[in-house]
Design an enzyme around this catalytic site. Structure first.
Site, mmCIF file in Angstrom:
data_model
loop_
_atom_site.group_PDB
_atom_site.id
_atom_site.type_symbol
_atom_site.label_atom_id
_atom_site.label_comp_id
_atom_site.label_asym_id
_atom_site.label_seq_id
_atom_site.Cartn_x
_atom_site.Cartn_y
_atom_site.Cartn_z
ATOM 1 N N THR A 125 0.816 -1.210 0.000
ATOM 2 C CA THR A 125 0.000 0.000 0.000
ATOM 3 C C THR A 125 0.857 1.271 0.000
ATOM 4 O O THR A 125 1.992 1.248 0.489
ATOM 5 C CB THR A 125 -0.918 -0.011 1.249
ATOM 6 O OG1 THR A 125 -1.433 1.291 1.477
ATOM 7 C CG2 THR A 125 -0.154 -0.411 2.512
ATOM 8 N N ASP A 126 0.268 2.370 -0.474
ATOM 9 C CA ASP A 126 0.974 3.666 -0.424
ATOM 10 C C ASP A 126 1.210 4.109 1.018
ATOM 11 O O ASP A 126 2.049 4.969 1.283
ATOM 12 C CB ASP A 126 0.191 4.747 -1.196
ATOM 13 C CG ASP A 126 -1.228 4.979 -0.709
ATOM 14 O OD1 ASP A 126 -1.679 4.286 0.222
ATOM 15 O OD2 ASP A 126 -1.907 5.870 -1.274
ATOM 16 N N GLU A 127 0.440 3.522 1.966
ATOM 17 C CA GLU A 127 0.531 3.988 3.360
ATOM 18 C C GLU A 127 1.885 3.682 3.989
ATOM 19 O O GLU A 127 2.235 4.248 5.020
ATOM 20 C CB GLU A 127 -0.622 3.404 4.187
ATOM 21 C CG GLU A 127 -1.959 3.760 3.572
ATOM 22 C CD GLU A 127 -3.169 3.512 4.463
ATOM 23 O OE1 GLU A 127 -3.022 3.498 5.695
ATOM 24 O OE2 GLU A 127 -4.262 3.329 3.907
ATOM 25 N N TYR A 153 -1.311 -0.470 11.273
ATOM 26 C CA TYR A 153 -1.577 -1.131 9.988
ATOM 27 C C TYR A 153 -0.431 -0.891 9.007
ATOM 28 O O TYR A 153 0.163 -1.831 8.467
ATOM 29 C CB TYR A 153 -2.908 -0.641 9.391
ATOM 30 C CG TYR A 153 -3.039 -0.921 7.906
ATOM 31 C CD1 TYR A 153 -3.167 -2.225 7.435
ATOM 32 C CD2 TYR A 153 -3.015 0.122 6.961
ATOM 33 C CE1 TYR A 153 -3.265 -2.482 6.057
ATOM 34 C CE2 TYR A 153 -3.116 -0.127 5.604
ATOM 35 C CZ TYR A 153 -3.241 -1.430 5.158
ATOM 36 O OH TYR A 153 -3.330 -1.680 3.814
ATOM 37 N N LYS A 157 2.461 -3.399 7.254
ATOM 38 C CA LYS A 157 2.644 -3.580 5.807
ATOM 39 C C LYS A 157 4.075 -3.215 5.395
ATOM 40 O O LYS A 157 4.682 -3.874 4.545
ATOM 41 C CB LYS A 157 1.638 -2.718 5.028
ATOM 42 C CG LYS A 157 0.178 -3.092 5.210
ATOM 43 C CD LYS A 157 -0.193 -4.458 4.668
ATOM 44 C CE LYS A 157 -0.137 -4.540 3.165
ATOM 45 N NZ LYS A 157 -0.620 -5.871 2.675
HETATM 46 P P1 NAD Z 1 -10.048 -6.755 2.967
HETATM 47 O O1 NAD Z 1 -9.955 -6.494 4.434
HETATM 48 O O2 NAD Z 1 -11.299 -6.400 2.239
HETATM 49 O O3 NAD Z 1 -9.776 -8.304 2.680
HETATM 50 C C1 NAD Z 1 -8.804 -9.036 3.333
HETATM 51 C C2 NAD Z 1 -9.068 -10.517 3.098
HETATM 52 O O4 NAD Z 1 -8.030 -11.253 3.738
HETATM 53 C C3 NAD Z 1 -10.394 -10.996 3.698
HETATM 54 O O5 NAD Z 1 -11.044 -11.858 2.793
HETATM 55 C C4 NAD Z 1 -9.966 -11.758 4.945
HETATM 56 O O6 NAD Z 1 -10.844 -12.823 5.292
HETATM 57 C C5 NAD Z 1 -8.614 -12.285 4.505
HETATM 58 N N1 NAD Z 1 -7.711 -12.559 5.639
HETATM 59 C C6 NAD Z 1 -7.500 -11.785 6.738
HETATM 60 N N2 NAD Z 1 -6.615 -12.386 7.557
HETATM 61 C C7 NAD Z 1 -6.262 -13.555 6.949
HETATM 62 C C8 NAD Z 1 -5.387 -14.608 7.300
HETATM 63 N N3 NAD Z 1 -4.702 -14.564 8.448
HETATM 64 N N4 NAD Z 1 -5.246 -15.644 6.457
HETATM 65 C C9 NAD Z 1 -5.959 -15.697 5.299
HETATM 66 N N5 NAD Z 1 -6.830 -14.743 4.930
HETATM 67 C C10 NAD Z 1 -6.973 -13.677 5.748
HETATM 68 O O7 NAD Z 1 -8.781 -6.006 2.343
HETATM 69 P P2 NAD Z 1 -8.615 -5.362 0.900
HETATM 70 O O8 NAD Z 1 -9.057 -3.947 0.942
HETATM 71 O O9 NAD Z 1 -9.169 -6.277 -0.128
HETATM 72 O O10 NAD Z 1 -7.017 -5.334 0.790
HETATM 73 C C11 NAD Z 1 -6.311 -6.426 0.197
HETATM 74 C C12 NAD Z 1 -4.833 -6.115 0.226
HETATM 75 O O11 NAD Z 1 -4.578 -4.912 -0.491
HETATM 76 C C13 NAD Z 1 -4.284 -5.878 1.637
HETATM 77 O O12 NAD Z 1 -3.018 -6.483 1.718
HETATM 78 C C14 NAD Z 1 -4.162 -4.370 1.747
HETATM 79 O O13 NAD Z 1 -3.111 -4.023 2.612
HETATM 80 C C15 NAD Z 1 -3.855 -3.996 0.312
HETATM 81 N N6 NAD Z 1 -4.284 -2.650 -0.122
HETATM 82 C C16 NAD Z 1 -5.546 -2.228 0.102
HETATM 83 C C17 NAD Z 1 -5.941 -0.971 -0.372
HETATM 84 C C18 NAD Z 1 -7.362 -0.482 -0.183
HETATM 85 O O14 NAD Z 1 -7.651 0.678 -0.508
HETATM 86 N N7 NAD Z 1 -8.300 -1.289 0.288
HETATM 87 C C19 NAD Z 1 -5.036 -0.169 -1.050
HETATM 88 C C20 NAD Z 1 -3.730 -0.645 -1.254
HETATM 89 C C21 NAD Z 1 -3.378 -1.891 -0.801
HETATM 90 P P1 TYD Z 2 -10.368 4.528 5.021
HETATM 91 O O1 TYD Z 2 -11.414 4.149 4.028
HETATM 92 O O2 TYD Z 2 -10.417 3.921 6.380
HETATM 93 O O3 TYD Z 2 -8.959 4.285 4.311
HETATM 94 P P2 TYD Z 2 -7.453 4.718 4.796
HETATM 95 O O4 TYD Z 2 -7.500 5.188 6.195
HETATM 96 O O5 TYD Z 2 -6.713 3.426 4.674
HETATM 97 O O6 TYD Z 2 -7.021 5.760 3.833
HETATM 98 O O7 TYD Z 2 -10.416 6.116 5.206
HETATM 99 C C1 TYD Z 2 -10.222 6.982 4.113
HETATM 100 C C2 TYD Z 2 -10.217 8.400 4.658
HETATM 101 O O8 TYD Z 2 -11.511 8.713 5.176
HETATM 102 C C3 TYD Z 2 -9.252 8.595 5.831
HETATM 103 O O9 TYD Z 2 -8.657 9.889 5.730
HETATM 104 C C4 TYD Z 2 -10.142 8.535 7.064
HETATM 105 C C5 TYD Z 2 -11.463 9.084 6.561
HETATM 106 N N1 TYD Z 2 -12.687 8.530 7.205
HETATM 107 C C6 TYD Z 2 -13.654 9.410 7.706
HETATM 108 O O10 TYD Z 2 -13.525 10.646 7.644
HETATM 109 N N2 TYD Z 2 -14.766 8.865 8.279
HETATM 110 C C7 TYD Z 2 -14.954 7.519 8.399
HETATM 111 O O11 TYD Z 2 -15.993 7.087 8.975
HETATM 112 C C8 TYD Z 2 -13.958 6.632 7.862
HETATM 113 C C9 TYD Z 2 -14.119 5.140 7.950
HETATM 114 C C10 TYD Z 2 -12.833 7.195 7.259
#
Ligand code: NAD
Ligand code: TYD
Length: 340
Positions: A125-127, A153, A157
């Site tokens: 992730t960019d984070e 988190y 990562k």
């Molecule tokens: P999500 O929380 O929707 O899904 C995570 C999945 O992993 C779920 O299906 C969960 O059951 C499974 N999981 C959790 N713990 C596990 C374990 N111990 N063993 C096996 N499976 C397990 O997350 P997401 O948003 O789909 O993110 C997927 C990946 O992409 C993550 O690694 C996250 O860090 C990365 N990512 C997410 C975003 C975003 O905006 N959501 C952006 C950049 C990178």
């Molecule tokens: P989020 O979807 O949790 O993603 P991330 O923190 O990984 O970027 O949040 C996106 C942005 O929205 C973040 O700046 C926090 C803000 N946010 C709110 O303002 N209200 C909310 O209820 C949530 C869940 C997030």
């Protein structure tokens, strides 16, 4: 190719298999997912019966299960989406983030070394880069920007990224890492900003915006991220990191107002609540490397992607109603009671 997709019942992993299983009928996809609160088999309904798809329930840090799975399946490629992914939950309880997001990656890479694979891909992730100031729009994250995570988190990562690099350098593990900006789209758990605001606005409930809503995120439609990962796995170079993003920077308040406008709901639903501790100010990606070296280009702008996303939520209410009716409601009451 036989491809292991961990975390494939979650948001991005789910979208990945829904797109790739029909696109590559000659490849076999096996999903390994623990089905935590974030995993949902309903997301995978569209591929469950496909001849080139199989689901296995289990945790990536379960060494015995992972070892047996690798011994049996002889994977060519492993793509690790499995993670605890919500920053607010990591503030409440960091332990599980370290266990899944770091130890789980080690277990997977040990199995890759033992049984041999062509590629291990870590979805990051960019984070991991920390945040950028709001008053310097000229600054972007590049692949060589130092890691400087802010939340448990993102620290977990970043740790995993360092470990992947170490396994590549020390053991020669063929590995790649992608770091993507915030995703949005179908099957997104309604604990995250965009689906939370869509589902609450539809129910005419108040919309909790942290602080003043000035924090900026760089939004990418989920299938654009999935296509980038597919490209990296097939064409990317071992040992490389690829940033993914589409130059779609918006403040949280702007995002919420766009959603309200699309849904024809009043801005009076917006409710400013206590800020997130350690809240990152701004994320912004430079995707030049993946664009020039691999020819990746996003298909959606934020305007087209958010419209498609809102349409999906309108047409798929049962999917998120099932989540809202269950555990998630209790989570919302607990998480937001202190923020009033
Ligand atoms: P999500 O929380 O929707 O899904 C995570 C999945 O992993 C779920 O299906 C969960 O059951 C499974 N999981 C959790 N713990 C596990 C374990 N111990 N063993 C096996 N499976 C397990 O997350 P997401 O948003 O789909 O993110 C997927 C990946 O992409 C993550 O690694 C996250 O860090 C990365 N990512 C997410 C975003 C975003 O905006 N959501 C952006 C950049 C990178
Ligand atoms: P989020 O979807 O949790 O993603 P991330 O923190 O990984 O970027 O949040 C996106 C942005 O929205 C973040 O700046 C926090 C803000 N946010 C709110 O303002 N209200 C909310 O209820 C949530 C869940 C997030």
């Amino acid at each position: 190719m036989k491809i292991l997709v961990t975390g494939g019942a979650g948001f991005i992993g789910g979208n990945f298999v829904l797109n790739m299983v029909p696109r590559y009928p000659e490849d076999e996809y096996v999903v390994l997912d623990a089905l935590t609160y974030a995993g949902n088999l309903e997301t995978l309904a569209g591929v469950m019966e496909a001849p080139n798809f199989r689901f296995v329930k289990g945790r990536i840090q379960d060494r015995k299960l992972v070892d047996e799975l690798f011994a049996r399946e002889h994977f060519d490629v492993v793509i690790n989406f499995a993670a605890e992914s919500h920053v607010d939950r990591s503030v409440e309880d960091p332990g599980i983030f370290l266990d899944t997001n770091i130890m789980g990656v080690q277990v997977l890479m040990d199995a890759c070394r033992k049984y041999g694979i062509k590629r291990f891909h870590q979805v990051s992730t960019d984070e991991v880069y920390g945040d950028l100031p709001l008053d310097r729009p000229d600054l972007l994250f590049h692949e060589d920007t130092p890691l400087k995570a802010s939340s448990p988190y993102s620290a977990s990562k970043a740790s995993a990224d360092l470990l992947v690099n170490a396994y590549h350098r020390t053991f020669g593990l063929p590995a790649t890492i992608s770091r993507c900006s915030n995703n949005y789209g179908p099957y997104h758990h309604p604990e995250k900003l965009i689906p939370l605001m869509i589902s609450r606005a539809l129910a005419n409930e108040s919309l909790p915006v942290y602080g003043e809503g000035r924090n900026v995120r760089d939004w990418l439609y989920v299938t654009d991220h999935c296509n980038a990962i597919d490209l990296i796995v097939r064409k990317g170079k071992d040992g490389e990191v690829y940033n993914i993003g589409g130059h779609n920077e918006y403040s949280n308040l702007e995002v919420v107002k766009i959603i309200l406008k699309e849904l024809d709901r009043p801005e009076s639903l917006i409710h400013f609540v206590k800020d997130r501790p350690g809240h990152d100010l701004r994320y912004a990606m430079d995707p030049t490397k993946i664009e020039t070296e691999l020819g990746w280009k996003p298909e959606y702008t934020f305007a087209t992607g958010i419209r498609k996303t809102i349409e999906w939520y309108l047409e798929n209410r049962p999917w998120y109603d099932h989540i809202l009716n269950g555990d998630y409601r209790k989570y919302y009451a607990e998480m937001y009671k202190e923020r009033k």
